[in-house]
Design a protein around this motif. Structure first.
Motif, short mmCIF file in Angstrom:
data_model
loop_
_atom_site.label_atom_id
_atom_site.label_comp_id
_atom_site.label_asym_id
_atom_site.label_seq_id
_atom_site.Cartn_x
_atom_site.Cartn_y
_atom_site.Cartn_z
N VAL A 230 0.84 -1.20 0.00
CA VAL A 230 0.00 0.00 0.00
C VAL A 230 0.88 1.25 0.00
O VAL A 230 0.58 2.23 -0.70
N GLU A 231 1.95 1.24 0.77
CA GLU A 231 2.88 2.38 0.77
C GLU A 231 3.40 2.65 -0.64
O GLU A 231 3.44 3.81 -1.09
N ALA A 232 3.81 1.58 -1.33
CA ALA A 232 4.33 1.74 -2.70
C ALA A 232 3.25 2.27 -3.63
O ALA A 232 3.52 3.13 -4.50
N ALA A 233 2.03 1.77 -3.48
CA ALA A 233 0.94 2.23 -4.34
C ALA A 233 0.63 3.70 -4.10
O ALA A 233 0.40 4.47 -5.06
N LEU A 234 0.62 4.13 -2.85
CA LEU A 234 0.37 5.54 -2.54
C LEU A 234 1.40 6.44 -3.20
O LEU A 234 1.06 7.50 -3.75
#
Length: 289
Positions: A230-234
């Protein structure tokens, strides 16, 4: 050159964390005795670390020895007494007194984890940080209340961090396994990792890995992996023009619908909505560690 000395600070600002006093002293008189419920200076917390010799702390109907390498944490006022008994060798100690709601809160957390007496090596970051504070004050590098507040807050976070790490009861080998798993997931979050693959990389049983992770991180390996994805997607949503479907694939989500479902769990909105809400969320990255 630093030598035994003590320093006190007085101001009327109760809105921030403040240093009350700090010092290094050698105690050789049995007249040295302080009770926590009957002293004129109230409203502070005390940390006192034994460098050599031995003192004692009476706390909750127990008398606790304070040999080299131990420190006591107490609040004033409270029911306690710390004192020296003349046994030939003086009691040498370095101490720090703090004022403020945050100091009381951290003291409560550490005492709940370890009790009023803790053990630390003299070369540990906590004790070296205490010497750094004393040296800073002795050399006149920090006398402003805001500078001191920043410095002592950093030291208190070291105290809390070290306490939490110690009470995880993790062996060096277990800590190495956890770090190996975390590094593997950070480097390969874009791949379709499974719990079996992560545990095989760490060369341990997957059930054992889950137990270690829960004890150390209070979460599961796959939940930790999901956080990294999720961090990478954000970050990609905010810093690139990649299609949202491609971003999900790049971050290890096996379908657009699953990516959308997980993203809404974290951000209470769709990936598209997040990309458009730059004013409400003006961040290039968000971290969940």
């Amino acid at each position: 050159m630093l030598k035994p000395s003590s320093y006190a600070f007085r101001n009327d600002d109760t809105s921030i964390l403040t240093m009350d006093s700090i010092g290094w002293q050698t105690i050789n008189s049995s007249a040295y005795s302080f009770t926590g419920d009957n002293r004129p200076d109230c409203g502070h917390v005390i940390f006192q670390y034994t460098l050599s010799g031995q003192g004692y702390l009476d706390y909750e109907q127990q008398s606790i020895a304070l040999p080299k390498g131990t420190a006591f944490l107490v609040k004033v006022p409270s029911s306690h007494r710390y004192f020296y008994q003349n046994q030939g060798e003086p009691w040498e100690a370095i101490w720090l007194n703090l004022r403020g709601d945050e100091a009381n809160r951290i003291w409560d957390l550490v005492i709940a984890l370890e009790g009023p007496v803790i053990r630390r090596e003299s070369g540990s970051p906590l004790i070296q940080g205490l010497w750094k504070l004393l040296r800073m004050v002795a050399e006149g590098k920090a006398t402003d209340k805001y500078q001191l507040s920043i410095a002592v807050y950093e030291w208190m976070l070291t105290l809390l961090q070290s306490s939490r790490e110690l009470t995880k009861d993790m062996s060096p080998n277990s800590s190495t396994i956890i770090q190996t798993a975390k590094n593997f997931m950070k480097e390969h979050y874009a791949k379709p990792l499974t719990l079996d693959m992560i545990s095989q990389h760490c060369e341990i049983n997957k059930h054992y890995l889950c137990r270690l992770f829960q004890r150390s991180e209070q979460t599961s390996p796959l939940a930790y992996l999901r956080d990294r994805r999720v961090e990478a997607a954000l970050a990609l949503l905010r810093t690139t023009d990649l299609p949202i479907q491609d971003i999900g694939q790049h971050c290890g989500f096996d379908s657009p619908s699953y990516f959308g479902k997980i993203f809404r769990t974290y951000m209470t909105m769709t990936p598209k909505e997040y990309r458009l809400k730059q004013l409400e969320f003006p961040f290039d990255a968000i971290y969940y560690e």
